[in-house]
Motif scaffolding. Structure first.
Motif, PDB file in Angstrom:
ATOM      1  N   GLY A  63     -18.607  -4.987  19.716  1.00 41.27           N
ATOM      2  CA  GLY A  63     -18.981  -6.316  20.190  1.00 41.27           C
ATOM      3  C   GLY A  63     -18.362  -6.629  21.546  1.00 41.27           C
ATOM      4  O   GLY A  63     -19.003  -7.230  22.420  1.00 41.27           O
ATOM      5  N   ILE A  64     -17.117  -6.204  21.752  1.00 42.73           N
ATOM      6  CA  ILE A  64     -16.451  -6.403  23.043  1.00 42.73           C
ATOM      7  C   ILE A  64     -17.151  -5.581  24.122  1.00 42.73           C
ATOM      8  O   ILE A  64     -17.337  -6.052  25.253  1.00 42.73           O
ATOM      9  CB  ILE A  64     -14.960  -6.025  22.939  1.00 42.73           C
ATOM     10  N   ALA A  65     -17.544  -4.355  23.786  1.00 39.51           N
ATOM     11  CA  ALA A  65     -18.288  -3.529  24.749  1.00 39.51           C
ATOM     12  C   ALA A  65     -19.603  -4.204  25.125  1.00 39.51           C
ATOM     13  O   ALA A  65     -20.016  -4.193  26.292  1.00 39.51           O
ATOM     14  CB  ALA A  65     -18.558  -2.146  24.161  1.00 39.51           C
ATOM     15  N   ALA A  66     -20.281  -4.796  24.142  1.00 41.82           N
ATOM     16  CA  ALA A  66     -21.544  -5.489  24.407  1.00 41.82           C
ATOM     17  C   ALA A  66     -21.328  -6.704  25.310  1.00 41.82           C
ATOM     18  O   ALA A  66     -22.142  -6.978  26.202  1.00 41.82           O
ATOM     19  CB  ALA A  66     -22.182  -5.922  23.092  1.00 41.82           C
ATOM     20  N   LEU A  67     -20.238  -7.428  25.078  1.00 36.94           N
ATOM     21  CA  LEU A  67     -19.930  -8.572  25.936  1.00 36.94           C
ATOM     22  C   LEU A  67     -19.694  -8.114  27.374  1.00 36.94           C
ATOM     23  O   LEU A  67     -20.141  -8.770  28.325  1.00 36.94           O
ATOM     24  CB  LEU A  67     -18.692  -9.307  25.409  1.00 36.94           C
ATOM     25  N   ALA A  68     -19.012  -6.974  27.532  1.00 41.56           N
ATOM     26  CA  ALA A  68     -18.828  -6.411  28.876  1.00 41.56           C
ATOM     27  C   ALA A  68     -20.175  -6.083  29.506  1.00 41.56           C
ATOM     28  O   ALA A  68     -20.379  -6.305  30.710  1.00 41.56           O
ATOM     29  CB  ALA A  68     -17.960  -5.149  28.803  1.00 41.56           C
ATOM     30  N   GLY A  69     -21.115  -5.597  28.700  1.00 41.41           N
ATOM     31  CA  GLY A  69     -22.439  -5.271  29.217  1.00 41.41           C
ATOM     32  C   GLY A  69     -23.191  -6.484  29.712  1.00 41.41           C
ATOM     33  O   GLY A  69     -23.773  -6.469  30.805  1.00 41.41           O
ATOM     34  N   VAL A  70     -23.182  -7.562  28.929  1.00 39.76           N
ATOM     35  CA  VAL A  70     -23.926  -8.752  29.333  1.00 39.76           C
ATOM     36  C   VAL A  70     -23.234  -9.459  30.504  1.00 39.76           C
ATOM     37  O   VAL A  70     -23.900 -10.077  31.346  1.00 39.76           O
ATOM     38  CB  VAL A  70     -24.117  -9.709  28.133  1.00 39.76           C
ATOM     39  N   LEU A  71     -21.913  -9.357  30.602  1.00 43.52           N
ATOM     40  CA  LEU A  71     -21.205  -9.955  31.741  1.00 43.52           C
ATOM     41  C   LEU A  71     -21.444  -9.173  33.027  1.00 43.52           C
ATOM     42  O   LEU A  71     -21.491  -9.757  34.118  1.00 43.52           O
ATOM     43  CB  LEU A  71     -19.700 -10.021  31.448  1.00 43.52           C
ATOM     44  N   ALA A 128     -26.915 -16.365  25.172  1.00 43.81           N
ATOM     45  CA  ALA A 128     -26.863 -14.901  25.190  1.00 43.81           C
ATOM     46  C   ALA A 128     -25.425 -14.399  25.083  1.00 43.81           C
ATOM     47  O   ALA A 128     -25.166 -13.367  24.455  1.00 43.81           O
ATOM     48  CB  ALA A 128     -27.523 -14.367  26.456  1.00 43.81           C
ATOM     49  N   LEU A 129     -24.481 -15.112  25.679  1.00 40.36           N
ATOM     50  CA  LEU A 129     -23.074 -14.710  25.620  1.00 40.36           C
ATOM     51  C   LEU A 129     -22.537 -14.752  24.194  1.00 40.36           C
ATOM     52  O   LEU A 129     -21.626 -14.006  23.841  1.00 40.36           O
ATOM     53  CB  LEU A 129     -22.219 -15.616  26.514  1.00 40.36           C
ATOM     54  N   VAL A 130     -23.091 -15.636  23.376  1.00 41.25           N
ATOM     55  CA  VAL A 130     -22.663 -15.749  21.981  1.00 41.25           C
ATOM     56  C   VAL A 130     -23.428 -14.777  21.093  1.00 41.25           C
ATOM     57  O   VAL A 130     -22.855 -14.091  20.241  1.00 41.25           O
ATOM     58  CB  VAL A 130     -22.854 -17.200  21.473  1.00 41.25           C
ATOM     59  N   ILE A 131     -24.748 -14.706  21.296  1.00 35.65           N
ATOM     60  CA  ILE A 131     -25.600 -13.882  20.442  1.00 35.65           C
ATOM     61  C   ILE A 131     -25.330 -12.392  20.630  1.00 35.65           C
ATOM     62  O   ILE A 131     -25.279 -11.622  19.656  1.00 35.65           O
ATOM     63  CB  ILE A 131     -27.094 -14.178  20.740  1.00 35.65           C
TER      64      ILE A 131
END
Length: 294
Positions: free
Chosen positions: A203-211, A68-71
């Motif tokens: 994409g960085i914002a999305a990574l912040a969301g999943v983290l 999920a962290l990659v996708i």
């Protein structure tokens, strides 16, 4: 102040760094988009929220938080690039208000879309078993997942710095942020660069969301309050400044965490106090350039 030990202060400091790491990701994506495209992206919080939901969906389908962290950032970056190409790009040159209003409306559409698909109720987000529990730091135990967040953000910032400072693409991004006309005269397809930059920012914002999802759960409204924080951090650091986003994000996170310890009632207000103090001294922010919004 009784009962506040050095160990407790150290734990709050690490908690503030973990919180600040999320703020840094949000502000870096926002600053990257503004610095290159001069677009005030009011849909940034919505992309953060969508990232959490995409991460939840990817985790359920693959059975792996690591996948999920990659996708997640790749999928949401693709969505962001589509939005830039077909919605935002036609508004370039019409003034800063037009993209602002469009992204404001886009955020509402994204939130309502998520409500229709996933419902209004919050959903818990379980992380990998490896990241559960606590790690002994020598002076106290600290949640392993929060240490992981700090490490991921640090690695991402190093990679982003190398991309911007040590590659030809980064040179184009830096030059385009200062004078896109000259870059276009030199034969560079600036529109393609803008497309990639917007995708990277979302994409960085999305990574912040999943983290952040394992820390707070997933809900359609999770991006609303985060958007305010992202803009506060970006303004404190300086609009368009990546260094400012990093410094301000960590500063706001640590101050908010320490305020919880000493003055809980003022914890949420502390970031606005920081913003007011910085703007009184430096209206362009800590690392911002004067006149950038003109």
């Amino acid at each position: 102040m009784d009962g506040i030990t050095p160990q407790l202060l150290a734990l709050q400091l690490f908690t503030g760094l973990a919180l600040g790491a999320i703020y840094v990701l949000l502000a870096v994506g926002l600053s990257l988009i503004f610095g290159m495209l001069t677009v005030v992206n009011f849909a940034h919080g919505a992309f953060f929220m969508v990232g959490a939901y995409v991460g939840l969906f990817a985790t359920e389908k693959t059975g792996s938080f690591w996948a999920a962290l990659v996708i997640t950032p790749i999928a949401v970056a693709a969505i962001g690039m589509l939005c830039e190409r077909w919605l935002i790009r036609p508004l370039y040159g019409r003034g800063i208000d037009y993209p602002l209003l469009l992204t404001f409306g886009l955020a509402y559409m994204m939130v309502e879309g998520v409500r229709i698909i996933f419902g209004k109720a919050g959903i818990p987000f379980e992380t990998s078993e490896v990241l559960q529990g606590a790690t002994n730091l020598g002076f106290a135990d600290f949640p392993t997942y929060r240490l992981f967040v700090i490490g991921v953000v640090a690695a991402l910032l190093v990679a982003l710095w190398l991309l911007i400072e040590k590659t030809s693409f980064g040179l184009i991004v830096r030059a385009g942020a200062r004078d896109p006309v000259i870059v276009r005269v030199l034969g560079v397809d600036v529109s393609r660069v803008w497309l990639i930059v917007f995708g990277v920012g979302t994409g960085i914002a999305a990574l912040a969301g999943v983290l952040s999802a394992p820390l707070q759960g997933v809900s359609p409204e999770m991006g609303t309050s985060v958007l305010t924080i992202a803009f506060v951090v970006t303004v404190v650091g300086g609009m368009g400044s990546l260094m400012g986003a990093v410094v301000a994000g960590l500063l706001v996170g640590v101050v908010e965490s320490m305020a919880v310890l000493f003055f809980p009632e003022a914890a949420k207000v502390s970031m606005f106090v920081i913003m007011a103090a910085v703007l009184l001294v430096r209206p362009q922010g800590l690392f911002g350039r004067a006149g950038l919004m003109a």
